[in-house]
Design a protein around this motif. Structure first.
Motif, PDB file in Angstrom:
ATOM      1  N   ASP A 159      -3.007  -6.627   5.159  1.00  0.00           N
ATOM      2  CA  ASP A 159      -2.878  -5.256   5.644  1.00  0.00           C
ATOM      3  C   ASP A 159      -3.572  -5.161   7.004  1.00  0.00           C
ATOM      4  O   ASP A 159      -4.764  -5.451   7.121  1.00  0.00           O
ATOM      5  N   ASN A 210      -1.745  -6.372  -8.271  1.00  0.00           N
ATOM      6  CA  ASN A 210      -2.041  -4.949  -8.089  1.00  0.00           C
ATOM      7  C   ASN A 210      -3.119  -4.535  -9.076  1.00  0.00           C
ATOM      8  O   ASN A 210      -2.992  -4.771 -10.277  1.00  0.00           O
ATOM      9  N   LYS A 270       0.836  -1.209   0.000  1.00  0.00           N
ATOM     10  CA  LYS A 270       0.000   0.000   0.000  1.00  0.00           C
ATOM     11  C   LYS A 270       0.868   1.255   0.000  1.00  0.00           C
ATOM     12  O   LYS A 270       0.623   2.201  -0.757  1.00  0.00           O
ATOM     13  N   SER A 283      -4.419   0.312  -6.615  1.00  0.00           N
ATOM     14  CA  SER A 283      -3.206   1.109  -6.408  1.00  0.00           C
ATOM     15  C   SER A 283      -3.462   2.609  -6.464  1.00  0.00           C
ATOM     16  O   SER A 283      -2.695   3.393  -5.907  1.00  0.00           O
TER      17      SER A 283
END
Length: 424
Positions: free
Chosen positions: A268, A389, A147, A357
């Motif tokens: 994440d 991505n 990220k 992204s």
């Protein structure tokens, strides 16, 4: 006035691995348009004003003793006092594959100790007058995850497109953000320790030209194919991560007749923190979980299993499923021998789905034509490290591997088979 704080547990591990050449993070932007190195230097200086971790170096304090290897570590601290500017090198070379050589060199060269930031940039172009450039970003994973890598790329390109507009943007953080552990609960689930899940590896490969070199294959799914895939994901009640994982698991089954495989998944942790950090918090906020999956001929059943077990591990036993911690005797007992026998390979597959992204094709007078993302895998790591991505409606796939353990033909077969399954 400088600022300092000790690295968190996961930052410490990643920095330790970086020093030994492992999980060095690489991000390459392929940009069309005449690019002045002086403008790139201005952009990097501005990025340092936006993100405190980009203006921090690492200093090392007292020795910390452990009962397990490594038995002694010097405690690292982020420190902003006296940090230099981000290093920028310019390479002019008419050979079109020079950027690949820079990537291959940077990915096996750790950033040394000193008062410089934990990343370096190389601008590669055929000549000073060319209109095609490769911006090679090399970083210590302790300060960058997928990220943050996308954020860095996006903001860099936005500055190049319009420096005045970018400079009006106020930073999200003016001080060093806390490590990920600061916002997480002490333990997940009931706190009961679950049975250790050993890594499941691919069969040992015959590699005709063994080299200690991380390589990457890239594939791109265009927006139409990606939209169809996402619709199918919703219809079959799973996730894009589950679909990408299933595609590679079924390719592994087809190639090696394996009925099960463990998978490493980068997740994440921002959304699990309390309070959650602002969306544009730059740093490394990830964990890597290991889950085990049966592989059948049913693509969507495999995709749902990959998604469900990851969600369950995240909710109930993240601490036990995590491999992002300094090793103990249990890990050495299960993994040391098999890792050595399989040319320092752990699990057969690792998958990162980085989400959207935010990168677009046009940035003023510049066009972003492609992006290459990978991490170093030569010291030890999975056989395949897949990074997915989303970009401008399409899906970029970067498949990393080490030439010391996998041949390019083998990785190409597995990648093409998996991509064909995603197309279908």
């Amino acid at each position: 006035m400088g600022e300092t704080r000790p690295l968190g547990e996961k930052e410490l591990l990643l920095n330790h691995l970086h020093a030994h050449g492992e999980l060095i993070a690489m991000h390459v932007l392929h940009v069309r348009g005449h690019l002045d190195p002086a403008l790139v230097k201005r952009a990097l200086a501005w990025l340092q004003t936006q993100h405190p971790l980009l203006r921090a170096h690492i200093r090392y304090g007292k020795v910390v003793w452990r009962r397990f290897p490594p038995f002694a570590l010097r405690r690292p601290w982020f420190d902003t006092e006296g940090t230099t500017e981000i290093p920028l090198q310019v390479v002019d070379d008419a050979k079109p594959d020079t950027w690949r050589k820079i990537l291959a060199s940077d990915i096996r060269t750790p950033i040394p100790k000193g008062n410089h930031p934990r990343l370096r940039i190389t601008l590669v172009r055929e000549s000073p007058d060319t209109d095609f450039n490769h911006i090679v970003i090399c970083a210590d994973h302790a300060i960058l995850d997928a990220k943050s890598g996308n954020m860095l790329a996006r903001q860099l390109l936005e500055f190049l497109a319009d420096p005045a507009a970018a400079q009006r943007k106020l930073p999200v953080h003016t001080t060093l953000p806390a490590p990920v552990e600061a916002g997480l609960p002490d333990k997940s689930g009931s706190g009961k320790k679950t049975t250790y899940t050993p890594a499941m590896r691919l069969p040992k490969q015959k590699v005709p030209d063994r080299k200690k070199e991380t390589r990457v294959l890239t594939r791109h799914l265009d927006p139409t194919v990606t939209a169809t895939l996402k619709d199918a994901v919703k219809t079959n009640r799973t996730t894009l991560h589950g679909a990408v994982t299933a595609a590679f698991l079924l390719a592994v089954r087809e190639r090696y007749q394996l009925g099960a495989m463990t998978v490493l998944t980068t997740i994440d942790l921002r959304r699990l923190s309390d309070p959650a950090p602002p969306d544009e918090t730059y740093g490394c906020y990830v964990d890597i979980l290991r889950t085990e999956h049966p592989i059948t001929d049913d693509f969507w059943a495999t995709a749902r299993d990959a998604s469900f077990k990851l969600i369950t591990a995240l909710a109930k036993n993240r601490e036990s499923a995590s491999i992002m911690k300094l090793p103990d005797w249990e890990l050495y007992r299960h993994e040391f021998g098999p890792t050595i026998r399989h040319r320092r390979r752990i699990d057969g597959l690792a998958v990162t789905t980085a989400g959207e992204s935010g990168l677009r094709a046009g940035y003023g007078g510049y066009t972003l034509e492609d992006v290459t993302t990978t991490v170093s895998l030569d010291v030890f790591g999975p056989s395949l490290f897949v990074i997915a991505n989303e970009r401008a409606g399409g899906l970029d796939l970067s498949v990393g591997y080490t030439a010391s353990a996998m041949s390019e033909d083998e990785v190409r077969w597995l990648t093409d088979d998996a991509v064909a399954r995603l197309h279908r």
